[in-house]
Design an enzyme around this catalytic site. Structure first.
Site, PDB file in Angstrom:
ATOM      1  N   THR A  17       0.806  -1.220   0.000  1.00  0.00           N
ATOM      2  CA  THR A  17       0.000   0.000   0.000  1.00  0.00           C
ATOM      3  C   THR A  17       0.841   1.273   0.000  1.00  0.00           C
ATOM      4  O   THR A  17       1.973   1.283   0.489  1.00  0.00           O
ATOM      5  CB  THR A  17      -0.907  -0.005   1.257  1.00  0.00           C
ATOM      6  OG1 THR A  17      -1.484   1.288   1.418  1.00  0.00           O
ATOM      7  CG2 THR A  17      -0.117  -0.319   2.512  1.00  0.00           C
ATOM      8  N   ASP A  18       0.234   2.345  -0.497  1.00  0.00           N
ATOM      9  CA  ASP A  18       0.848   3.678  -0.397  1.00  0.00           C
ATOM     10  C   ASP A  18       0.994   4.122   1.057  1.00  0.00           C
ATOM     11  O   ASP A  18       1.756   5.037   1.356  1.00  0.00           O
ATOM     12  CB  ASP A  18      -0.009   4.693  -1.142  1.00  0.00           C
ATOM     13  CG  ASP A  18      -1.424   4.746  -0.600  1.00  0.00           C
ATOM     14  OD1 ASP A  18      -2.173   3.767  -0.821  1.00  0.00           O
ATOM     15  OD2 ASP A  18      -1.788   5.738   0.061  1.00  0.00           O
ATOM     16  N   TYR A  41      -1.711   0.562  10.518  1.00  0.00           N
ATOM     17  CA  TYR A  41      -1.934  -0.208   9.282  1.00  0.00           C
ATOM     18  C   TYR A  41      -0.693  -0.160   8.385  1.00  0.00           C
ATOM     19  O   TYR A  41      -0.187  -1.195   7.947  1.00  0.00           O
ATOM     20  CB  TYR A  41      -3.168   0.340   8.549  1.00  0.00           C
ATOM     21  CG  TYR A  41      -3.318  -0.165   7.138  1.00  0.00           C
ATOM     22  CD1 TYR A  41      -3.602  -1.494   6.864  1.00  0.00           C
ATOM     23  CD2 TYR A  41      -3.171   0.712   6.057  1.00  0.00           C
ATOM     24  CE1 TYR A  41      -3.734  -1.950   5.561  1.00  0.00           C
ATOM     25  CE2 TYR A  41      -3.308   0.267   4.758  1.00  0.00           C
ATOM     26  CZ  TYR A  41      -3.585  -1.065   4.512  1.00  0.00           C
ATOM     27  OH  TYR A  41      -3.712  -1.504   3.220  1.00  0.00           O
ATOM     28  N   LYS A  45       1.798  -3.211   7.320  1.00  0.00           N
ATOM     29  CA  LYS A  45       2.023  -3.560   5.914  1.00  0.00           C
ATOM     30  C   LYS A  45       3.521  -3.507   5.590  1.00  0.00           C
ATOM     31  O   LYS A  45       4.028  -4.332   4.842  1.00  0.00           O
ATOM     32  CB  LYS A  45       1.247  -2.612   5.002  1.00  0.00           C
ATOM     33  CG  LYS A  45      -0.267  -2.734   5.079  1.00  0.00           C
ATOM     34  CD  LYS A  45      -0.792  -4.082   4.628  1.00  0.00           C
ATOM     35  CE  LYS A  45      -0.538  -4.341   3.159  1.00  0.00           C
ATOM     36  NZ  LYS A  45      -1.147  -5.636   2.727  1.00  0.00           N
ATOM     37  N   TRP A  66      -6.097   3.134  -3.017  1.00  0.00           N
ATOM     38  CA  TRP A  66      -7.493   3.517  -3.271  1.00  0.00           C
ATOM     39  C   TRP A  66      -8.224   2.444  -4.087  1.00  0.00           C
ATOM     40  O   TRP A  66      -8.768   2.719  -5.171  1.00  0.00           O
ATOM     41  CB  TRP A  66      -7.529   4.857  -4.015  1.00  0.00           C
ATOM     42  CG  TRP A  66      -6.977   6.044  -3.291  1.00  0.00           C
ATOM     43  CD1 TRP A  66      -6.084   6.059  -2.252  1.00  0.00           C
ATOM     44  CD2 TRP A  66      -7.279   7.428  -3.555  1.00  0.00           C
ATOM     45  NE1 TRP A  66      -5.805   7.341  -1.860  1.00  0.00           N
ATOM     46  CE2 TRP A  66      -6.525   8.200  -2.652  1.00  0.00           C
ATOM     47  CE3 TRP A  66      -8.093   8.078  -4.469  1.00  0.00           C
ATOM     48  CZ2 TRP A  66      -6.577   9.600  -2.642  1.00  0.00           C
ATOM     49  CZ3 TRP A  66      -8.138   9.471  -4.454  1.00  0.00           C
ATOM     50  CH2 TRP A  66      -7.393  10.208  -3.545  1.00  0.00           C
TER      51      TRP A  66
HETATM   52  N1  LIG Z   1      -8.554  -1.133   0.136  1.00  0.00           N
HETATM   53  C1  LIG Z   1      -7.597  -0.343  -0.326  1.00  0.00           C
HETATM   54  O1  LIG Z   1      -7.835   0.806  -0.730  1.00  0.00           O
HETATM   55  C2  LIG Z   1      -6.175  -0.827  -0.378  1.00  0.00           C
HETATM   56  C3  LIG Z   1      -5.171   0.073  -0.771  1.00  0.00           C
HETATM   57  C4  LIG Z   1      -3.861  -0.383  -0.871  1.00  0.00           C
HETATM   58  C5  LIG Z   1      -3.558  -1.697  -0.579  1.00  0.00           C
HETATM   59  N2  LIG Z   1      -4.540  -2.544  -0.167  1.00  0.00           N
HETATM   60  C6  LIG Z   1      -4.191  -3.934   0.160  1.00  0.00           C
HETATM   61  O2  LIG Z   1      -5.008  -4.805  -0.617  1.00  0.00           O
HETATM   62  C7  LIG Z   1      -5.269  -6.014   0.129  1.00  0.00           C
HETATM   63  C8  LIG Z   1      -6.760  -6.253   0.214  1.00  0.00           C
HETATM   64  O3  LIG Z   1      -7.322  -5.124   0.856  1.00  0.00           O
HETATM   65  P1  LIG Z   1      -8.899  -4.935   0.950  1.00  0.00           P
HETATM   66  O4  LIG Z   1      -9.142  -3.498   1.261  1.00  0.00           O
HETATM   67  O5  LIG Z   1      -9.525  -5.565  -0.237  1.00  0.00           O
HETATM   68  O6  LIG Z   1      -9.202  -5.752   2.247  1.00  0.00           O
HETATM   69  P2  LIG Z   1     -10.542  -6.439   2.700  1.00  0.00           P
HETATM   70  O7  LIG Z   1     -11.709  -5.923   1.935  1.00  0.00           O
HETATM   71  O8  LIG Z   1     -10.537  -6.370   4.183  1.00  0.00           O
HETATM   72  O9  LIG Z   1     -10.322  -7.925   2.223  1.00  0.00           O
HETATM   73  C9  LIG Z   1      -9.346  -8.697   2.828  1.00  0.00           C
HETATM   74  C10 LIG Z   1      -9.529 -10.119   2.373  1.00  0.00           C
HETATM   75  O10 LIG Z   1      -8.535 -10.922   3.011  1.00  0.00           O
HETATM   76  C11 LIG Z   1      -9.164 -12.016   3.633  1.00  0.00           C
HETATM   77  N3  LIG Z   1      -8.420 -12.344   4.833  1.00  0.00           N
HETATM   78  C12 LIG Z   1      -8.162 -11.539   5.888  1.00  0.00           C
HETATM   79  N4  LIG Z   1      -7.472 -12.211   6.821  1.00  0.00           N
HETATM   80  C13 LIG Z   1      -7.293 -13.448   6.338  1.00  0.00           C
HETATM   81  C14 LIG Z   1      -6.651 -14.597   6.847  1.00  0.00           C
HETATM   82  N5  LIG Z   1      -6.046 -14.594   8.029  1.00  0.00           N
HETATM   83  N6  LIG Z   1      -6.623 -15.689   6.061  1.00  0.00           N
HETATM   84  C15 LIG Z   1      -7.231 -15.698   4.866  1.00  0.00           C
HETATM   85  N7  LIG Z   1      -7.861 -14.647   4.340  1.00  0.00           N
HETATM   86  C16 LIG Z   1      -7.888 -13.533   5.069  1.00  0.00           C
HETATM   87  C17 LIG Z   1     -10.565 -11.560   3.957  1.00  0.00           C
HETATM   88  O11 LIG Z   1     -11.394 -12.691   4.033  1.00  0.00           O
HETATM   89  P3  LIG Z   1     -12.934 -12.568   4.572  1.00  0.00           P
HETATM   90  O12 LIG Z   1     -13.714 -11.892   3.502  1.00  0.00           O
HETATM   91  O13 LIG Z   1     -13.301 -13.990   4.776  1.00  0.00           O
HETATM   92  O14 LIG Z   1     -12.844 -11.773   5.837  1.00  0.00           O
HETATM   93  C18 LIG Z   1     -10.883 -10.693   2.739  1.00  0.00           C
HETATM   94  O15 LIG Z   1     -11.356 -11.477   1.656  1.00  0.00           O
HETATM   95  C19 LIG Z   1      -4.595  -5.807   1.487  1.00  0.00           C
HETATM   96  O16 LIG Z   1      -3.316  -6.402   1.441  1.00  0.00           O
HETATM   97  C20 LIG Z   1      -4.469  -4.301   1.607  1.00  0.00           C
HETATM   98  O17 LIG Z   1      -3.429  -3.932   2.455  1.00  0.00           O
HETATM   99  C21 LIG Z   1      -5.846  -2.136  -0.069  1.00  0.00           C
END
Ligand SMILES: NC(=O)c1ccc[n+]([C@@H]2O[C@H](COP(=O)([O-])OP(=O)(O)OC[C@H]3O[C@@H](n4cnc5c(N)ncnc54)[C@H](OP(=O)(O)O)[C@@H]3O)[C@@H](O)[C@H]2O)c1
Length: 201
Positions: A17-18, A41, A45, A66
């Protein structure tokens, strides 16, 4: 997981992530820029990144920002819901970054995975939608795409206090990923149209 993959020589893809950066300045962060997370967070990360590198196997750390999609909770879905309920919304206008469709991240990871399976080097890279924008301008684009008349009012982050500090500058320089894998920044307007269409369907 990274250690297990390293032991088998399997390329390991890690989404980051950023938020590993401190969000200062107005220039895009290159992958080698000094990190400085503002909150728990980003710190966690960053620890993940360090762990993946320490595992010693072939890996790709892909920092994105984002993330938006028709699935799960994200800014597009929140705006569509609120935009249908309200005549106007206050949205922060001083945080700048690249909205990134989740489907584009999946495509990028598949492309990189295939290349790494054939011996390409991974490393730490950036991948974000283009062009960089503010949350407020992105919200306007969402309302326009969905045909909602909800007005977006610009506010500074200081008027929208959150428990965790968020970086003002989330711009990511993604040129290294293009050079290494031929993966370009996706136009988020296209991704936004696809998301709205998917939700309508
Ligand atoms: N959202 C953003 O804007 C953003 C920006 C930059 C980077 N990221 C990165 O992108 C990735 C996904 O982010 P997101 O926002 O999509 O998160 P999210 O909506 O919270 O989704 C996380 C996913 O990971 C699964 N998960 C969490 N803990 C787990 C575990 N211990 N074992 C197996 N599966 C697990 C969750 O499963 P369940 O559905 O079963 O809970 C869910 O499907 C992360 O690495 C985050 O740091 C996100």
């Amino acid at each position: 997981m990274a250690r297990a993959a390293a032991a088998k020589g399997v390329p390991f893809l890690h989404i980051s992530t950023d938020y590993v950066f401190d969000g200062t300045g107005d220039q895009p962060f290159v992958p080698g820029h000094a990190t400085g997370p503002l909150g728990a967070y980003g710190r966690s990360k960053l620890k993940g990144e360090v762990g993946v590198r320490a595992a010693g196997g072939p890996h790709l750390i892909l920092r994105t920002s984002w993330v938006v999609s028709a699935h799960g909770a994200n800014f597009v879905k929140t705006m569509l819901r609120l935009g249908g309920e309200r005549e106007s919304l206050n949205v922060v206008a001083d945080q700048i970054g690249g909205p990134t469709p989740a489907a584009a991240i999946a495509d990028a990871l598949l492309t990189a995975a295939k290349a790494m399976t054939h011996g390409a080097n991974g490393g730490t890279h950036h991948f974000a939608g283009s062009p960089d924008t503010s949350w407020a301008d992105f919200a306007r684009a969402i309302m326009a795409e969905a045909g909602l008349s909800c007005q977006i009012r610009d506010i500074p982050s200081s008027d929208y206090p959150t428990p965790a500090r968020r970086p003002l500058n989330s711009r990511l320089d993604c040129s290294a990923l293009d050079i290494a894998f031929g993966i370009r920044r996706p136009d988020w307007h296209v991704g936004l149209r696809d998301i709205v269409q998917e939700l309508r369907a």
